[in-house]
Design a protein around this motif. Structure first.
Motif, PDB file in Angstrom:
ATOM      1  N   CYS A   7       0.843  -1.192   0.000  1.00 12.82           N
ATOM      2  CA  CYS A   7       0.000   0.000   0.000  1.00 12.82           C
ATOM      3  C   CYS A   7       0.881   1.246   0.000  1.00 12.82           C
ATOM      4  CB  CYS A   7      -0.885  -0.037   1.247  1.00 12.82           C
ATOM      5  SG  CYS A   7      -1.821   1.475   1.502  1.00 12.82           S
ATOM      6  N   VAL A   9       0.156   4.082   0.848  1.00  8.37           N
ATOM      7  CA  VAL A   9      -0.181   4.979   1.957  1.00  8.37           C
ATOM      8  C   VAL A   9       0.473   4.518   3.255  1.00  8.37           C
ATOM      9  CG1 VAL A   9      -2.045   5.939   3.358  1.00  8.37           C
ATOM     10  CG2 VAL A   9      -2.352   5.640   0.893  1.00  8.37           C
ATOM     11  N   CYS A  10       0.310   3.240   3.582  1.00  9.84           N
ATOM     12  CA  CYS A  10       0.806   2.779   4.880  1.00  9.84           C
ATOM     13  C   CYS A  10       1.762   1.599   4.770  1.00  9.84           C
ATOM     14  CB  CYS A  10      -0.374   2.422   5.785  1.00  9.84           C
ATOM     15  SG  CYS A  10      -1.208   0.912   5.289  1.00  9.84           S
ATOM     16  N   CYS A  22      -4.398  -1.093   0.660  1.00  7.12           N
ATOM     17  CA  CYS A  22      -4.610  -2.233   1.541  1.00  7.12           C
ATOM     18  C   CYS A  22      -6.025  -2.237   2.111  1.00  7.12           C
ATOM     19  CB  CYS A  22      -3.599  -2.200   2.682  1.00  7.12           C
ATOM     20  SG  CYS A  22      -3.918  -0.884   3.869  1.00  7.12           S
ATOM     21  N   CYS A  26      -7.338   3.539   3.253  1.00  8.07           N
ATOM     22  CA  CYS A  26      -6.157   4.075   2.590  1.00  8.07           C
ATOM     23  C   CYS A  26      -6.500   4.566   1.194  1.00  8.07           C
ATOM     24  CB  CYS A  26      -5.067   3.007   2.532  1.00  8.07           C
ATOM     25  SG  CYS A  26      -4.203   2.820   4.106  1.00  8.07           S
TER      26      CYS A  26
HETATM   27 ZN   LIG Z   1      -2.778   1.104   3.607  1.00  7.27          ZN
END
Ligand SMILES: [Zn+2]
Length: 55
Positions: A7, A9-10, A22, A26
């Protein structure tokens, strides 16, 4: 050997349902980030981690 997508984002492993993210959270966060480039929502930022709290 399958390619492990993370992911953006994270950095958690991608969920096929929300590729390339994910989770829906996100995906929405990334969308808001892009929207934020041209559109700023007035008011305090929501859902932004703050380290004021003591873990
Ligand atoms: Zn994520």
């Amino acid at each position: 050997m399958p390619r492990t997508a993370l992911c953006p984002v994270c950095r958690a492993p991608t969920d096929p349902l929300f590729k390339p993210f994910c989770s829906r959270g996100c995906r929405d966060r990334d969308l808001l980030k892009w929207l934020g480039e041209d559109y700023r929502v007035p008011g305090p930022p929501a859902d932004v981690p703050d380290r004021k709290d003591d873990d």
